[in-house]
Design a protein around this motif. Structure first.
Motif, PDB file in Angstrom:
ATOM      1  N   MET A   4       1.060  -0.917  -0.074  1.00 52.17           N
ATOM      2  CA  MET A   4       0.140   0.020   0.327  1.00 52.17           C
ATOM      3  C   MET A   4       1.172   1.035   0.137  1.00 52.17           C
ATOM      4  O   MET A   4       1.932   1.354   0.790  1.00 52.17           O
ATOM      5  N   ASP A   5       0.802   2.238  -0.729  1.00 51.08           N
ATOM      6  CA  ASP A   5       1.224   3.345  -0.865  1.00 51.08           C
ATOM      7  C   ASP A   5       0.510   4.113  -0.017  1.00 51.08           C
ATOM      8  O   ASP A   5      -0.550   4.915  -0.634  1.00 51.08           O
ATOM      9  N   THR A   6       1.451   5.036   0.708  1.00 47.29           N
ATOM     10  CA  THR A   6       0.303   5.795   1.692  1.00 47.29           C
ATOM     11  C   THR A   6       1.462   7.343   1.502  1.00 47.29           C
ATOM     12  O   THR A   6       2.492   7.390   1.334  1.00 47.29           O
ATOM     13  N   ARG A   7       0.157   8.305   1.376  1.00 52.75           N
ATOM     14  CA  ARG A   7       0.664   9.685   1.244  1.00 52.75           C
ATOM     15  C   ARG A   7      -0.547  10.296   2.648  1.00 52.75           C
ATOM     16  O   ARG A   7      -1.233   9.796   2.650  1.00 52.75           O
ATOM     17  N   PHE A   8       0.624  10.875   3.173  1.00 51.88           N
ATOM     18  CA  PHE A   8       0.482  12.295   4.216  1.00 51.88           C
ATOM     19  C   PHE A   8      -0.247  13.732   3.942  1.00 51.88           C
ATOM     20  O   PHE A   8       0.855  14.494   3.704  1.00 51.88           O
ATOM     21  N   VAL A   9      -1.169  14.739   4.004  1.00 51.19           N
ATOM     22  CA  VAL A   9      -1.736  16.176   3.369  1.00 51.19           C
ATOM     23  C   VAL A   9      -2.104  16.870   4.172  1.00 51.19           C
ATOM     24  O   VAL A   9      -3.240  16.241   5.316  1.00 51.19           O
ATOM     25  N   GLY A  10      -1.710  17.714   4.498  1.00 49.37           N
ATOM     26  CA  GLY A  10      -3.026  18.181   4.907  1.00 49.37           C
ATOM     27  C   GLY A  10      -4.176  18.820   3.896  1.00 49.37           C
ATOM     28  O   GLY A  10      -3.623  18.551   2.770  1.00 49.37           O
ATOM     29  N   ILE A  11      -4.746  19.304   4.737  1.00 47.98           N
ATOM     30  CA  ILE A  11      -6.779  19.985   4.026  1.00 47.98           C
ATOM     31  C   ILE A  11      -5.477  21.289   3.032  1.00 47.98           C
ATOM     32  O   ILE A  11      -6.475  20.555   1.193  1.00 47.98           O
ATOM     33  N   PRO A  12      -4.412  22.125   3.033  1.00 47.80           N
ATOM     34  CA  PRO A  12      -4.499  22.659   1.517  1.00 47.80           C
ATOM     35  C   PRO A  12      -3.441  22.028   0.076  1.00 47.80           C
ATOM     36  O   PRO A  12      -3.326  22.834  -0.481  1.00 47.80           O
ATOM     37  N   GLU A  13      -3.204  21.172   1.378  1.00 46.97           N
ATOM     38  CA  GLU A  13      -2.215  19.985   0.002  1.00 46.97           C
ATOM     39  C   GLU A  13      -3.047  19.149  -1.035  1.00 46.97           C
ATOM     40  O   GLU A  13      -2.953  18.564  -1.733  1.00 46.97           O
ATOM     41  N   VAL A  14      -4.273  19.275  -0.874  1.00 49.10           N
ATOM     42  CA  VAL A  14      -5.521  18.307  -1.575  1.00 49.10           C
ATOM     43  C   VAL A  14      -5.950  19.083  -2.577  1.00 49.10           C
ATOM     44  O   VAL A  14      -6.747  19.952  -2.904  1.00 49.10           O
ATOM     45  N   VAL A  15      -5.185  18.963  -4.118  1.00 47.37           N
ATOM     46  CA  VAL A  15      -5.417  19.698  -4.738  1.00 47.37           C
ATOM     47  C   VAL A  15      -5.596  19.337  -6.274  1.00 47.37           C
ATOM     48  O   VAL A  15      -6.226  19.193  -7.177  1.00 47.37           O
ATOM     49  N   GLU A  16      -5.469  17.733  -6.074  1.00 45.42           N
ATOM     50  CA  GLU A  16      -6.492  16.811  -6.672  1.00 45.42           C
ATOM     51  C   GLU A  16      -7.121  15.558  -6.016  1.00 45.42           C
ATOM     52  O   GLU A  16      -6.205  14.691  -4.418  1.00 45.42           O
ATOM     53  N   THR A  17      -7.844  15.121  -6.558  1.00 45.67           N
ATOM     54  CA  THR A  17      -8.678  13.814  -6.219  1.00 45.67           C
ATOM     55  C   THR A  17      -7.992  12.673  -6.072  1.00 45.67           C
ATOM     56  O   THR A  17      -7.798  12.110  -6.582  1.00 45.67           O
ATOM     57  N   PRO A  18      -7.424  12.213  -4.425  1.00 47.13           N
ATOM     58  CA  PRO A  18      -7.432  10.733  -4.474  1.00 47.13           C
ATOM     59  C   PRO A  18      -8.456  10.282  -4.498  1.00 47.13           C
ATOM     60  O   PRO A  18      -9.609   9.475  -4.746  1.00 47.13           O
ATOM     61  N   SER A  19      -7.783   8.685  -4.871  1.00 50.48           N
ATOM     62  CA  SER A  19      -8.430   7.282  -4.906  1.00 50.48           C
ATOM     63  C   SER A  19      -9.469   6.899  -3.760  1.00 50.48           C
ATOM     64  O   SER A  19     -10.292   6.362  -3.883  1.00 50.48           O
ATOM     65  N   VAL A  20      -8.256   7.073  -3.081  1.00 54.63           N
ATOM     66  CA  VAL A  20      -8.689   6.441  -1.740  1.00 54.63           C
ATOM     67  C   VAL A  20      -8.191   7.400  -0.445  1.00 54.63           C
ATOM     68  O   VAL A  20      -6.869   7.590  -0.628  1.00 54.63           O
TER      69      VAL A  20
END
Length: 228
Positions: free
Chosen positions: A1-17
């Motif tokens: 599983m590939d995981t990434r951790f972002v803050g709300i301002p870093e949500v710039v594209e729709t993730p899959s999950v």
């Protein structure tokens, strides 16, 4: 599983999950609402929308961060919520970070909302769905809230089967800025038990899935798969 951790301002594209984490207190409160019998939780974009949704259906229960204000029924506190009978009710929730984070990823194919109280169930759903890429949205403090990051990292570890020990992650959350502010009464609408309730690991056996329903983002409990 590939995981990434972002803050709300870093949500710039729709993730899959996406797993949206708000430990103190939005999604701890949401889990308690389901435990108290709530059927579903509508995640409102604004306080005005929350009030409008309640006005449209007065049987809905409106919940917000901070002090109780006219039109709202509850505040975002697990300690204050746990004695409330919500059997069959719809809760409308608007908070500073948690609901904002969930709405930021509303177009993802799977959106889970989580805190420590539903950590294991959340990890099991991720495993059962075979999620290959998961974006964890750390909602507090623009992604710097250590209680949310610790919970996200713990869930990621459990989902990937690395046998993550909870103690260190819970310690980080207990020592976080949010925990201190709640304990010291800096925030309004607080119960003395809130921090302890937010740190109850796996208090509930369900995960929480958010999905669009009739143009609204609606959160519902989801039974966790049994461990294999």
């Amino acid at each position: 599983m590939d995981t990434r951790f972002v803050g709300i301002p870093e949500v710039v594209e729709t993730p899959s999950v996406a797993v949206v984490v708000d430990v103190m207190r939005a999604f701890t409160v949401a889990a308690w609402a389901f435990a108290q019998g709530a059927e579903k939780i509508v995640l409102a974009e604004s306080l005005d929308e929350a009030l409008a949704l309640k006005e449209r259906d007065p049987d809905r229960v409106a919940l917000r961060d901070g002090p109780l204000t006219p039109g709202f029924d509850l505040v975002n506190s697990p300690g204050l919520l746990r004695s409330t009978d919500l059997a069959g009710r719809t809760v409308v929730q608007k908070t500073t970070a948690g609901t904002v984070g969930a709405l930021a990823v509303k177009d993802a194919s799977l959106v889970l909302c989580a805190g420590f109280v539903v950590a294991e169930a959340t990890a099991r759903v991720l495993g059962a769905r075979g999620a290959e890429q998961v974006t964890f949205v750390v909602t507090g403090e623009d992604g710097r809230a250590d209680e949310d990051l610790a919970c996200a990292q713990y869930i990621a570890g459990r989902a990937t089967g690395d046998g993550a020990d909870a103690a260190g992650f819970l310690r980080r959350a207990a020592q976080s800025r949010a925990a201190a502010e709640l304990a010291e009464g800096v925030r309004q609408g607080v119960h003395p038990d809130d921090v302890a309730l937010c740190l109850e690991l796996d208090r509930f056996p369900f995960a929480m899935v958010a999905a669009p329903e009739d143009s609204l983002m609606v959160l519902r409990p989801c039974a966790a798969p049994r461990p294999s």
